[in-house]
Design a protein around this motif. Structure first.
Motif, short mmCIF file in Angstrom:
data_model
loop_
_atom_site.label_atom_id
_atom_site.label_comp_id
_atom_site.label_asym_id
_atom_site.label_seq_id
_atom_site.Cartn_x
_atom_site.Cartn_y
_atom_site.Cartn_z
N HIS A 1 -5.77 -6.32 2.46
CA HIS A 1 -4.66 -5.50 1.95
C HIS A 1 -5.08 -4.04 1.82
O HIS A 1 -4.28 -3.14 2.08
N ILE A 2 -6.31 -3.80 1.43
CA ILE A 2 -6.80 -2.43 1.35
C ILE A 2 -6.81 -1.79 2.75
O ILE A 2 -6.44 -0.62 2.92
N TRP A 3 -7.20 -2.56 3.77
CA TRP A 3 -7.17 -2.04 5.14
C TRP A 3 -5.74 -1.65 5.52
O TRP A 3 -5.52 -0.62 6.15
N LYS A 4 -4.78 -2.46 5.13
CA LYS A 4 -3.38 -2.16 5.44
C LYS A 4 -2.92 -0.90 4.72
O LYS A 4 -2.14 -0.11 5.28
N LEU A 5 -3.39 -0.68 3.50
CA LEU A 5 -3.06 0.56 2.80
C LEU A 5 -3.67 1.77 3.50
O LEU A 5 -3.04 2.81 3.63
N LEU A 6 -4.91 1.62 3.95
CA LEU A 6 -5.60 2.71 4.62
C LEU A 6 -4.89 3.12 5.89
O LEU A 6 -4.77 4.32 6.20
N HIS A 7 -4.38 2.16 6.64
CA HIS A 7 -3.78 2.45 7.94
C HIS A 7 -2.25 2.49 7.90
O HIS A 7 -1.61 2.53 8.95
N GLY A 8 -1.68 2.49 6.70
CA GLY A 8 -0.24 2.64 6.57
C GLY A 8 0.58 1.46 7.04
O GLY A 8 1.76 1.61 7.35
N VAL A 9 -0.02 0.29 7.10
CA VAL A 9 0.70 -0.90 7.53
C VAL A 9 1.68 -1.36 6.45
O VAL A 9 2.74 -1.92 6.74
N CYS A 10 1.34 -1.13 5.18
CA CYS A 10 2.22 -1.46 4.06
C CYS A 10 2.25 -0.28 3.10
O CYS A 10 1.34 0.56 3.10
N PRO A 11 3.28 -0.16 2.27
CA PRO A 11 3.41 0.99 1.37
C PRO A 11 2.26 1.06 0.37
O PRO A 11 1.84 0.05 -0.19
N ASN A 12 1.76 2.25 0.15
CA ASN A 12 0.69 2.48 -0.82
C ASN A 12 1.30 2.84 -2.17
O ASN A 12 1.19 3.97 -2.65
N ASP A 13 1.97 1.85 -2.77
CA ASP A 13 2.70 2.10 -4.02
C ASP A 13 1.78 2.46 -5.18
O ASP A 13 2.18 3.19 -6.08
N ILE A 14 0.57 1.94 -5.17
CA ILE A 14 -0.35 2.22 -6.28
C ILE A 14 -1.23 3.44 -5.99
O ILE A 14 -2.14 3.73 -6.76
N LYS A 15 -0.95 4.10 -4.87
CA LYS A 15 -1.60 5.37 -4.54
C LYS A 15 -3.13 5.26 -4.51
O LYS A 15 -3.85 6.04 -5.13
N VAL A 16 -3.62 4.28 -3.77
CA VAL A 16 -5.06 4.16 -3.54
C VAL A 16 -5.51 5.31 -2.64
O VAL A 16 -4.90 5.59 -1.61
N GLU A 17 -6.57 5.98 -3.04
CA GLU A 17 -7.07 7.13 -2.29
C GLU A 17 -8.37 6.76 -1.58
O GLU A 17 -9.17 5.97 -2.08
N PHE A 18 -8.55 7.36 -0.41
CA PHE A 18 -9.71 7.07 0.42
C PHE A 18 -10.48 8.35 0.74
O PHE A 18 -9.92 9.45 0.71
N LYS A 19 -11.76 8.17 1.04
CA LYS A 19 -12.61 9.28 1.46
C LYS A 19 -13.51 8.79 2.58
O LYS A 19 -14.10 7.72 2.48
N GLU A 20 -13.59 9.59 3.63
CA GLU A 20 -14.43 9.21 4.77
C GLU A 20 -15.82 9.78 4.58
O GLU A 20 -16.01 10.98 4.39
#
Length: 326
Positions: A210-229
């Protein structure tokens, strides 16, 4: 409908709608009541009469606020609302929302108990109807009819209490014991023999996906998880911050939240896994990674070196460091 809501958060799925607001003073309760009235007026204006008798109220409270509300005589006015037809909405201890039982005590134990009870009933029915105990038949029945009942929406309610983890694992442990030729094996050996993952490990895998889906925009990021490369570690989740002065109850809720637990699981992945661009390649790489990690779920009568979480196994062997928001 969203345009009519002025003071609350609103979310809908199919014909289920919910509004929520943090109540910190009396005026907040009045604002929530106003938005409730607006929704009912909107439904009437659009010829969509709502079943007011089916309205439910759930008030989330920490142990401290629960004690305070019990001590203050006027708190009943804050936690009760009315519909225009006079129906009074009293707070409920448990509310079922899209198949998941929500508790006012911020606990998933009631949902887990209900879920395990239903899965046990199905398992008993399967064992009573089908007399065969071959590996092929039993695994097919288990995967088709039973396992799905203890995994629905599991990234949301993934438990952290050992007792809850053991209770869920009992479904798989007891059913696999009935397979011909495996009754004398301990649970961990049966998992290897049947090439099954523990239910605990599968829940963590679903959270990571599910986190991968949030990262790649496959599902809505309603909880606003932030990523850093990170050039060396790949994509990492920035864990939400927490005030060091927070109460123990707040810290527990923080540690058990999806954004934190799933974020920590994701941050345990090596770069060659978390940088996969397609879901199929990511699942394949994740599967290879998980095969390298022991799977020894908490089991009554057996001692385990840790909680069996991917995080603990990676920490023991010096896994990737977690990245926090600066």
């Amino acid at each position: 409908m969203e345009r009519y809501i002025k003071n609350c958060k609103i979310s809908s799925f199919a014909d289920d709608t919910r509004i929520s607001r943090k109540i910190s003073q009396m005026s907040d309760s009045d604002l929530l009541q106003e938005d409730l009235n607006r929704i009912i007026r909107w439904s009437e204006d659009n010829n969509m009469k709502l079943h007011e008798d089916k309205f439910e109220l759930l008030c989330y409270r920490t142990p401290a606020t629960r004690k305070l509300s019990e001590a203050l005589p006027f708190m009943g006015d804050v936690t009760s609302y009315q519909t225009p037809n006079g129906t009074c909405l009293e707070g409920s201890a448990l509310v079922k929302d899209l198949g998941v039982t929500m508790s006012e005590e911020l606990s998933w134990t009631p949902h887990i108990n209900t879920m395990v009870e239903k899965a046990s009933q199905v398992a008993s029915w399967v064992l009573g109807v089908f007399k065969g105990r071959s590996k092929l038949l039993m695994l097919q029945l288990y995967k088709s009819l039973i396992r799905c009942r203890v995994e629905y929406c599991c990234p949301l309610w993934n438990p952290c209490k050992t007792t809850d983890i053991q209770l869920i694992e009992t479904i798989q442990r007891q059913f696999t014991r009935r397979i011909h030729g495996l009754s004398d094996m301990n649970y961990w050996d049966r998992l290897k023999e049947l090439k099954l993952k523990s239910l605990q490990r599968r829940r963590e895998r679903y959270s990571i996906i599910h986190i991968w889906k949030l990262l790649h925009g496959v599902c809505p990021n309603d909880i606003k998880v932030e990523f850093k490369e990170n050039p060396r570690l790949g994509f990492k989740v920035l864990l939400p911050t927490l005030n060091r002065q927070s109460s123990n109850a707040a810290k527990t809720c923080y540690d058990n939240s999806f954004a934190v637990r799933a974020g920590r699981l994701w941050n345990a992945l090596p770069k060659d896994v978390n940088t996969k661009e397609t879901l199929e390649s990511f699942k394949a790489a994740l599967g290879v990674f998980l095969e390298s990690i022991p799977d020894m779920p908490p089991t009554p009568g057996y001692s385990t070196p840790n909680s069996n979480s991917i995080i603990d196994w990676c920490n023991q062997r010096g896994g990737p460091q977690m990245v926090r928001r600066p």
